[in-house]
Design an enzyme around this catalytic site. Sequence first.
Site, PDB file in Angstrom:
ATOM      1  N   LYS A 211       0.822  -1.207   0.000  1.00 57.67           N
ATOM      2  CA  LYS A 211       0.000   0.000   0.000  1.00 57.67           C
ATOM      3  C   LYS A 211       0.860   1.261   0.000  1.00 57.67           C
ATOM      4  CE  LYS A 211      -2.153  -0.955   3.926  1.00 57.67           C
ATOM      5  NZ  LYS A 211      -2.803  -0.855   5.261  1.00 57.67           N
ATOM      6  N   CYS A 431      -9.328   3.311  16.236  1.00 61.89           N
ATOM      7  CA  CYS A 431      -9.618   2.624  14.983  1.00 61.89           C
ATOM      8  C   CYS A 431     -10.885   1.795  15.159  1.00 61.89           C
ATOM      9  CB  CYS A 431      -8.451   1.715  14.604  1.00 61.89           C
ATOM     10  SG  CYS A 431      -8.314   0.287  15.692  1.00 61.89           S
ATOM     11  N   CYS A 437     -13.187  -5.794  12.172  1.00 61.30           N
ATOM     12  CA  CYS A 437     -11.811  -5.927  11.692  1.00 61.30           C
ATOM     13  C   CYS A 437     -11.246  -7.310  11.997  1.00 61.30           C
ATOM     14  CB  CYS A 437     -10.920  -4.858  12.325  1.00 61.30           C
ATOM     15  SG  CYS A 437      -9.220  -5.047  11.756  1.00 61.30           S
ATOM     16  N   CYS A 476      -4.662  -3.135  17.258  1.00 59.86           N
ATOM     17  CA  CYS A 476      -3.510  -3.988  16.967  1.00 59.86           C
ATOM     18  C   CYS A 476      -2.377  -3.084  16.498  1.00 59.86           C
ATOM     19  CB  CYS A 476      -3.871  -5.053  15.923  1.00 59.86           C
ATOM     20  SG  CYS A 476      -3.776  -4.479  14.218  1.00 59.86           S
ATOM     21  N   CYS A 480      -4.031   1.775  12.771  1.00 59.86           N
ATOM     22  CA  CYS A 480      -4.966   2.548  11.940  1.00 59.86           C
ATOM     23  C   CYS A 480      -5.491   3.793  12.646  1.00 59.86           C
ATOM     24  CB  CYS A 480      -6.130   1.666  11.520  1.00 59.86           C
ATOM     25  SG  CYS A 480      -5.592   0.165  10.675  1.00 59.86           S
TER      26      CYS A 480
END
Length: 567
Positions: A211, A431, A437, A476, A480
Amino acid sequence: MSDEKIVQGPLADNERLKSESEHLRGSIAHDLNDRITGGFNGDNFQLIRFHGMYQQDDRDIRAERQKQKLEPMHNVMLRARMPGGIITTDQWLAIDKFAQENTEYGSIRITTRQTFQFHGVLKPHIKLMHQTLNSVGIDSIATAGDVNRNVLCTTNPVESELHQQAYEWATRISEHLLPKSRAYAEIWLDEEKIETTEQEPILGDTYLPRKFKTTVVVPPNNEVDVHANDLNFVAIAENDQLVGFNVLVGGGLAMTHGDTSTYPRKADDFGFIPLDKTLDVAAAVITVQRDWGNRVNRKNAKTKYTLDRVGVDAFKAEVEKRAGVTFGDSRPYEFTSRGDRFGWVEGIDGNYHLTVFIENGRILDKPGKPIKTGMAEIAKVHKGDIRMTANQNIIFAKVPKEDKELIEGLAREYGLIDDAVTVQRQNSMACVAFPTCPLAMAEAERYLPGFVTDFEGLLAKNNLADEHVILRVTGCPNGCGRAMLAEIGLVGKGPGKYNLHLGGNKAGTRVPKLYKENLTEEAIIAELDQLLARWSAERLANEDFGDFAIRAGIVAEVIISMRDFHA
Ligand code: SRM
Ligand code: SF4
């Protein structure tokens, strides 16, 4: 291409699937009609990401379905492409209706990258979703996968002309770096397959190694968090007119617990370029990363690792060569804040802009706070546009003076303005994490509201009620919620357990360091109580918590991420 810059070894499996995908088509169209499963098969599970979707299932009900011998409740999450986060009121009403009628959760989620996500779209509704979005001029091309993602741009249009210019560049960069493949149009919009030899001149036939994230930022507000991004264009203005950009390359926040070859890293300053070189430089940075990025090990594939492996000077020299530019000395600028400017501000064009707080970016009607309905009611009468901020909030932009009262009245009526929300809550972010997720190790979005209440209690107890700290939680270590740029960052380790990082700053120019590992929620409160007591007693005048944590030696400063972060 110089071979010594390329990592040798067996390529990661994602490289095979990209090269076999016929420019991102795979057999997605076939899979879509396979109603035996609610999911996507084989490579298509990954390939749909390049079209802006992730396959998910509700983790709250996963075990129960397993017990009943049912396959997980597969659905997709969609992420739209919205350079600069600007959405028209008609577009908002269309996405509001779709979320209400065709998603399992009925919500719209504003993300930390200035766009919205739908969660819980079942297979029979996927094509309808893309066609609905297309009918109002929205797509989700390249919002996920190994491509350049949604391009961020500082949102609040106070200095309107400059922000407008910056926004136009964000849009241009986004378009320039998009995949050229017509796969999206063919699969989702039923457009005809045109017999051409498709080429990807910038991204390449196997796209990027990983990404890639880009911003256009207007200092002094660093809401977009440049150091989380691979490529940043820092707007340099003369007499309120954009004249060029300082280019920052190689930021990124993710790491893996226990793997010291991964770390958050700040972006390097390559120097100044004039405006007319912007697209060339964007393409050059991307193509150098395309050619030199690690295609063997995806954990070390992002630009930040390429820079550390080949050297910043070598990377920069190659960009100069490919773009036909010599970077000038960086022009002076300063970041002073990252928060959104809540409430009304007047732009230089005489219009007004109202920023409202959306907790965790989740737009959903809740008892006493029907904010989703409120957003739609405002969209029906608002003459300007709506902007999503990188802090997951909303701006009603370009409100003529005579409409201020109307818009504010609606915002208050539906709970979009709530005077009880503290500055601390406005500066806290999480996040998504559970239940959607698949990578979440601990709660984040569902944990934050209560945690902020506890934290506000600690501030008050320690005579700090007027202070606030940039507080962020991620479920995690992928980060994010950008905890790796917070003054206090919690990083999920396991159910109810977090690593506590301290020492970021208000401007977002410092990575916080691990203070204690694997803490329970109770232990976090106990630790923070002690730390805030020290801050209250020992701080210098106006000293922020993150700065204090470093000066007092509570944590060491992270100066060079790869060297100091794990030390
Ligand atoms: Fe993220 C993966 C949500 C911003 C680093 N991110 C995911 C996935 C798609 C999980 C997955 O791969 O299956 C999450 C979906 C959760 C859900 O149910 O919605 C997810 N990321 C998000 C969002 C929605 C968080 C939010 O609360 O707003 C943000 C969407 C941004 C967007 O609109 O494009 C989001 N992700 C970020 C950021 C922050 C940023 O970019 O400013 C980061 C850290 C910056 C960086 O890239 O270093 C981030 N997400 C990751 C990573 C780690 C990448 C890496 O370098 O290793 C993953 C996992 C991966 O890519 O393998 C990930
Ligand atoms: Fe999921 Fe982890 Fe990203 Fe949170 S930080 S949304 S838990 S991948």
